[in-house]
Design a protein around this motif. Structure first.
Motif, PDB file in Angstrom:
ATOM      1  N   LEU A  54      25.158  47.945  46.246  1.00 44.41           N
ATOM      2  CA  LEU A  54      25.559  48.343  45.546  1.00 44.41           C
ATOM      3  C   LEU A  54      27.118  48.221  45.665  1.00 44.41           C
ATOM      4  O   LEU A  54      27.723  47.666  44.134  1.00 44.41           O
ATOM      5  CB  LEU A  54      25.864  49.580  44.986  1.00 44.41           C
ATOM      6  N   HIS A  55      27.567  47.801  46.736  1.00 44.34           N
ATOM      7  CA  HIS A  55      28.839  47.319  46.930  1.00 44.34           C
ATOM      8  C   HIS A  55      29.197  46.243  47.608  1.00 44.34           C
ATOM      9  O   HIS A  55      30.822  45.898  48.175  1.00 44.34           O
ATOM     10  CB  HIS A  55      29.677  48.840  47.493  1.00 44.34           C
ATOM     11  N   GLY A  56      27.968  45.220  47.911  1.00 45.35           N
ATOM     12  CA  GLY A  56      28.866  44.343  48.420  1.00 45.35           C
ATOM     13  C   GLY A  56      28.564  44.054  50.238  1.00 45.35           C
ATOM     14  O   GLY A  56      28.512  45.182  51.049  1.00 45.35           O
TER      15      GLY A  56
ATOM     16  N   ALA B  38      29.793  39.238  43.712  1.00 45.72           N
ATOM     17  CA  ALA B  38      28.389  39.586  44.167  1.00 45.72           C
ATOM     18  C   ALA B  38      27.861  40.435  45.283  1.00 45.72           C
ATOM     19  O   ALA B  38      27.694  40.994  46.108  1.00 45.72           O
ATOM     20  CB  ALA B  38      27.179  39.622  42.968  1.00 45.72           C
ATOM     21  N   ALA B  40      30.924  40.120  47.692  1.00 45.26           N
ATOM     22  CA  ALA B  40      31.852  40.935  48.213  1.00 45.26           C
ATOM     23  C   ALA B  40      31.800  42.364  47.891  1.00 45.26           C
ATOM     24  O   ALA B  40      31.820  42.948  48.663  1.00 45.26           O
ATOM     25  CB  ALA B  40      33.085  40.041  47.563  1.00 45.26           C
ATOM     26  N   TYR B  41      31.052  42.185  47.351  1.00 46.56           N
ATOM     27  CA  TYR B  41      31.243  44.132  45.966  1.00 46.56           C
ATOM     28  C   TYR B  41      30.327  44.642  45.706  1.00 46.56           C
ATOM     29  O   TYR B  41      30.418  44.910  44.614  1.00 46.56           O
ATOM     30  CB  TYR B  41      32.979  43.712  44.896  1.00 46.56           C
ATOM     31  N   GLY B  42      29.285  43.789  45.381  1.00 44.41           N
ATOM     32  CA  GLY B  42      28.084  44.516  44.834  1.00 44.41           C
ATOM     33  C   GLY B  42      27.767  44.308  43.475  1.00 44.41           C
ATOM     34  O   GLY B  42      28.179  44.128  42.853  1.00 44.41           O
ATOM     35  N   ASP B  43      26.399  45.196  42.628  1.00 44.70           N
ATOM     36  CA  ASP B  43      26.597  44.946  42.138  1.00 44.70           C
ATOM     37  C   ASP B  43      27.416  46.080  41.113  1.00 44.70           C
ATOM     38  O   ASP B  43      28.182  45.273  40.232  1.00 44.70           O
ATOM     39  CB  ASP B  43      24.834  46.516  41.284  1.00 44.70           C
ATOM     40  N   TYR B  44      28.247  46.174  41.598  1.00 43.29           N
ATOM     41  CA  TYR B  44      29.054  47.902  41.387  1.00 43.29           C
ATOM     42  C   TYR B  44      30.812  46.780  40.854  1.00 43.29           C
ATOM     43  O   TYR B  44      31.198  46.889  39.916  1.00 43.29           O
ATOM     44  CB  TYR B  44      29.927  48.666  42.116  1.00 43.29           C
ATOM     45  N   LYS B  73      42.223  45.616  34.031  1.00 44.91           N
ATOM     46  CA  LYS B  73      43.448  45.229  34.380  1.00 44.91           C
ATOM     47  C   LYS B  73      42.987  46.433  36.171  1.00 44.91           C
ATOM     48  O   LYS B  73      43.683  46.373  36.329  1.00 44.91           O
ATOM     49  CB  LYS B  73      44.763  46.534  33.835  1.00 44.91           C
ATOM     50  N   ASP B  74      41.691  47.113  35.638  1.00 38.24           N
ATOM     51  CA  ASP B  74      41.940  48.528  36.610  1.00 38.24           C
ATOM     52  C   ASP B  74      40.825  47.994  38.188  1.00 38.24           C
ATOM     53  O   ASP B  74      41.141  48.251  38.762  1.00 38.24           O
ATOM     54  CB  ASP B  74      41.287  49.476  36.225  1.00 38.24           C
ATOM     55  N   PHE B  75      40.465  46.286  37.554  1.00 39.04           N
ATOM     56  CA  PHE B  75      39.569  45.662  38.613  1.00 39.04           C
ATOM     57  C   PHE B  75      39.746  43.989  38.785  1.00 39.04           C
ATOM     58  O   PHE B  75      39.738  43.955  39.958  1.00 39.04           O
ATOM     59  CB  PHE B  75      37.851  45.205  38.570  1.00 39.04           C
ATOM     60  N   ASP B 170      52.896  48.004  33.189  1.00 31.84           N
ATOM     61  CA  ASP B 170      52.289  49.093  32.958  1.00 31.84           C
ATOM     62  C   ASP B 170      52.000  49.629  34.428  1.00 31.84           C
ATOM     63  O   ASP B 170      51.028  49.095  35.184  1.00 31.84           O
ATOM     64  CB  ASP B 170      51.195  48.809  32.066  1.00 31.84           C
TER      65      ASP B 170
END
Lengths: 127, 170
Positions: A54-56, B38, B40-44, B73-75, B170
């Motif tokens: 999920l988070h890689g 994908a 580094a941070y997966g599905d999320y 902007k959040d990601f 912002d």
């Protein structure tokens, strides 16, 4: 209160622990098809693979500790730093299968304090 | 104000092979960036930064290798930290090793464009110092003269123009 940016979420999520704290979870894993034996190392690998999916790589590097593990009931107490708490819980929730067998994680109790996991008012039986 | 805010990442694709530049296209850049996200941070992470997939690569210059990527902007930090993990671009069955060098993060396309103009001017000056051929030297000098003249004209006309691209605060 952690700011929304630190948790990497768009919506606010409140944790009431001390700032650089840990969160503790009591979890148990269920295999509906039955007949699976996991030792502690396999259990840890299961958690890390759930985080990785999920988070890689960043999620898989999250420091999660298995404090206790009971092989018969497949239940454990995990410790994770508060910043990674949401990532761990979401990864455990979304884990569907392990080695082509269906599985499910049940999170029984969580608390920022380990002492609170020693008693469970839900399963308290009087008399 | 209810609107989606974005961050625009201005990156330069740096490769050893000069033929690589002509092969970069939008799809190769998008697949490379998504692959890095994908891993580094997966599905999320992949889902966070791939909203509005079709509008993600906003500008692509094959001659200089400049790419403008957009994300929420959040990601934007997820995408920014995943870009150094790109090792190669694949297009039409060919693999070209390269890396992404992030030049600027802006809140609007206009701020990125302003930065790119200044950056290109500085690059021209550096190229002038390091060029070997007399013809190259003359062509670079001509283009430099052209853009400095334009700058002088802009300064004459700039009298109280309001700059309203302050979305970065912002």
């Amino acid at each position: 209160m952690r700011s929304t940016r630190e948790l990497g979420l768009a919506k606010p999520f409140a944790t009431r622990a001390a700032q650089p704290g840990h969160h503790y979870l009591r979890v148990s894993v269920e295999f509906p098809d039955g007949g699976v034996r996991l030792n502690a190392a396999h259990f840890k690998q299961l958690i890390v693979s759930a985080l990785k999916e999920l988070h890689g790589e960043v999620g898989a590097a999250l420091p999660v500790d298995v404090l206790t593990y009971d092989e018969k009931t497949l239940s454990a107490i995990l410790r994770v730093s508060s910043s990674g708490f949401v990532k761990l819980w979401s990864a455990l929730t979304l884990l569907g299968s392990y080695q082509n067998r269906k599985c499910a994680f049940r999170v029984v109790q969580t608390s920022p304090f380990l002492l609170a996991l020693s008693g469970n008012s839900r399963e308290l039986v009087l008399d | 104000m209810v609107r989606f805010k974005h961050r625009y990442l201005l990156c330069e694709v740096v490769a050893e092979d000069p033929r690589c530049r002509r092969c970069i296209d939008e799809r190769a850049v998008t697949t490379a960036a998504k692959g890095a996200l994908a891993r580094a941070y997966g599905d999320y992470g992949l889902a966070c930064c791939s909203i509005a997939f079709t509008g993600q690569v906003k500008y692509l210059n094959a001659y200089t290798g400049v790419v403008l990527l957009r994300c929420r902007k959040d990601f934007y930090r997820l995408l920014w930290s995943a870009l150094p993990l790109v090792t190669h671009l694949e297009s039409r069955g060919q693999r070209h090793p390269c890396f992404f060098h992030t030049l600027h993060v802006g809140g609007t396309i206009r701020s990125c464009q302003k930065f790119l103009i200044q950056y290109n001017r500085r690059q021209l000056v550096m190229l002038l110092n390091s060029c070997t051929n007399k013809e190259e030297r003359e062509s670079i000098q001509k283009s430099l003269l052209g853009c400095f003249l334009q700058e002088a004209e802009e300064e004459q006309f700039q009298s109280g123009e309001e700059e309203d691209d302050c979305a970065e605060t912002d």
